[in-house]
Design a protein around this motif. Sequence first.
Motif, PDB file in Angstrom:
ATOM      1  N   ALA A  91       0.843  -1.198   0.000  1.00  0.00           N
ATOM      2  CA  ALA A  91       0.000   0.000   0.000  1.00  0.00           C
ATOM      3  C   ALA A  91       0.881   1.253   0.000  1.00  0.00           C
ATOM      4  O   ALA A  91       2.049   1.201   0.394  1.00  0.00           O
ATOM      5  CB  ALA A  91      -0.896  -0.003   1.230  1.00  0.00           C
ATOM      6  N   PHE A  92       0.312   2.345  -0.437  1.00  0.00           N
ATOM      7  CA  PHE A  92       0.986   3.633  -0.360  1.00  0.00           C
ATOM      8  C   PHE A  92       0.344   4.430   0.769  1.00  0.00           C
ATOM      9  O   PHE A  92      -0.882   4.438   0.902  1.00  0.00           O
ATOM     10  CB  PHE A  92       0.865   4.395  -1.680  1.00  0.00           C
ATOM     11  N   VAL A  93       1.165   5.068   1.607  1.00  0.00           N
ATOM     12  CA  VAL A  93       0.665   5.911   2.684  1.00  0.00           C
ATOM     13  C   VAL A  93       1.194   7.323   2.508  1.00  0.00           C
ATOM     14  O   VAL A  93       2.283   7.535   1.970  1.00  0.00           O
ATOM     15  CB  VAL A  93       1.023   5.369   4.087  1.00  0.00           C
ATOM     16  N   ALA A  94       0.419   8.277   2.988  1.00  0.00           N
ATOM     17  CA  ALA A  94       0.789   9.687   2.852  1.00  0.00           C
ATOM     18  C   ALA A  94       1.819  10.094   3.906  1.00  0.00           C
ATOM     19  O   ALA A  94       1.737   9.675   5.061  1.00  0.00           O
ATOM     20  CB  ALA A  94      -0.442  10.569   2.976  1.00  0.00           C
ATOM     21  N   VAL A  95       2.755  10.904   3.492  1.00  0.00           N
ATOM     22  CA  VAL A  95       3.726  11.501   4.402  1.00  0.00           C
ATOM     23  C   VAL A  95       3.024  12.636   5.140  1.00  0.00           C
ATOM     24  O   VAL A  95       2.397  13.488   4.510  1.00  0.00           O
ATOM     25  CB  VAL A  95       4.949  12.047   3.629  1.00  0.00           C
ATOM     26  N   GLU A  96       3.098  12.622   6.459  1.00  0.00           N
ATOM     27  CA  GLU A  96       2.511  13.709   7.239  1.00  0.00           C
ATOM     28  C   GLU A  96       3.513  14.829   7.489  1.00  0.00           C
ATOM     29  O   GLU A  96       3.159  15.990   7.479  1.00  0.00           O
ATOM     30  CB  GLU A  96       1.941  13.183   8.544  1.00  0.00           C
ATOM     31  N   ARG A  97       4.757  14.434   7.723  1.00  0.00           N
ATOM     32  CA  ARG A  97       5.810  15.441   7.887  1.00  0.00           C
ATOM     33  C   ARG A  97       7.172  14.774   7.768  1.00  0.00           C
ATOM     34  O   ARG A  97       7.294  13.556   7.880  1.00  0.00           O
ATOM     35  CB  ARG A  97       5.670  16.200   9.198  1.00  0.00           C
ATOM     36  N   VAL A  98       8.174  15.613   7.555  1.00  0.00           N
ATOM     37  CA  VAL A  98       9.559  15.155   7.486  1.00  0.00           C
ATOM     38  C   VAL A  98      10.366  16.071   8.399  1.00  0.00           C
ATOM     39  O   VAL A  98      10.304  17.287   8.267  1.00  0.00           O
ATOM     40  CB  VAL A  98      10.121  15.213   6.044  1.00  0.00           C
ATOM     41  N   GLU A  99      11.086  15.474   9.337  1.00  0.00           N
ATOM     42  CA  GLU A  99      11.956  16.255  10.220  1.00  0.00           C
ATOM     43  C   GLU A  99      13.375  16.211   9.691  1.00  0.00           C
ATOM     44  O   GLU A  99      13.798  15.183   9.150  1.00  0.00           O
ATOM     45  CB  GLU A  99      11.988  15.644  11.624  1.00  0.00           C
ATOM     46  N   ARG A 100      14.091  17.299   9.860  1.00  0.00           N
ATOM     47  CA  ARG A 100      15.511  17.340   9.513  1.00  0.00           C
ATOM     48  C   ARG A 100      16.278  17.668  10.779  1.00  0.00           C
ATOM     49  O   ARG A 100      15.987  18.646  11.458  1.00  0.00           O
ATOM     50  CB  ARG A 100      15.767  18.389   8.445  1.00  0.00           C
ATOM     51  N   ILE A 101      17.260  16.839  11.069  1.00  0.00           N
ATOM     52  CA  ILE A 101      18.109  17.057  12.236  1.00  0.00           C
ATOM     53  C   ILE A 101      19.525  17.307  11.731  1.00  0.00           C
ATOM     54  O   ILE A 101      20.122  16.444  11.085  1.00  0.00           O
ATOM     55  CB  ILE A 101      18.080  15.846  13.189  1.00  0.00           C
ATOM     56  N   ASP A 102      20.042  18.484  12.017  1.00  0.00           N
ATOM     57  CA  ASP A 102      21.388  18.867  11.592  1.00  0.00           C
ATOM     58  C   ASP A 102      22.371  18.621  12.723  1.00  0.00           C
ATOM     59  O   ASP A 102      22.127  19.019  13.857  1.00  0.00           O
ATOM     60  CB  ASP A 102      21.429  20.342  11.207  1.00  0.00           C
ATOM     61  N   LEU A 103      23.469  17.965  12.399  1.00  0.00           N
ATOM     62  CA  LEU A 103      24.531  17.726  13.370  1.00  0.00           C
ATOM     63  C   LEU A 103      25.750  18.525  12.928  1.00  0.00           C
ATOM     64  O   LEU A 103      26.215  18.362  11.798  1.00  0.00           O
ATOM     65  CB  LEU A 103      24.877  16.237  13.440  1.00  0.00           C
TER      66      LEU A 103
END
Length: 182
Positions: free
Chosen positions: A71-83
């Motif tokens: 199945a395909f599911v929708a992305v709700e959000r994407v977090e970016r963590i910078d190191l």
Amino acid sequence: MLDDTGHVFATGVLNSKTAPETGGSMPVRMPGKMTWRVPGIHGSARIETSFGQLPVQALRRNDTVLTRSGAFVAVERVERIDLDAQFLALHPVSHPVRIPAGSLGYHMPSRDLLLSAGQILQVPGLSQGASRCVAGSLAGRQGIVRQAVSDLSYYIVHCGGPATIRVEGVWLEVAASQADRG
């Protein structure tokens, strides 16, 4: 997180002075030894979507990603963590794991893949049929290494609930965060 145009923007910067919790998934002990459980995918890794492979850094809200069930599911959000360089120098446990193309099986991954050591994968035939492992536990097998870097961004995909998504031909688990559960 996504801005109003659907583009990802930084939600956390980890450096030697600040080490914020990231969705409750990373216990931080400063100073001293740190336990690293943060999942994450390097931005150039390609995720299987309904319209083909797309780099994780280009994912937007409502893009649909392929799950292990088909199945395909929708992305709700994407977090970016910078190191930053200083944080990475002080905490080598946060360095990514490089998984060379084909090291986990035929076209698994389809090209070299950088993952956070805390990212959970599903790989058939690891030990006695077990298929779940964290990327960090694979270091030392078939050319899989911890790669020293000076700056890095990890991306964490949220689909509203637990899901297993395909990244460079490898199945990665995406756990529901506190925000996903409401």
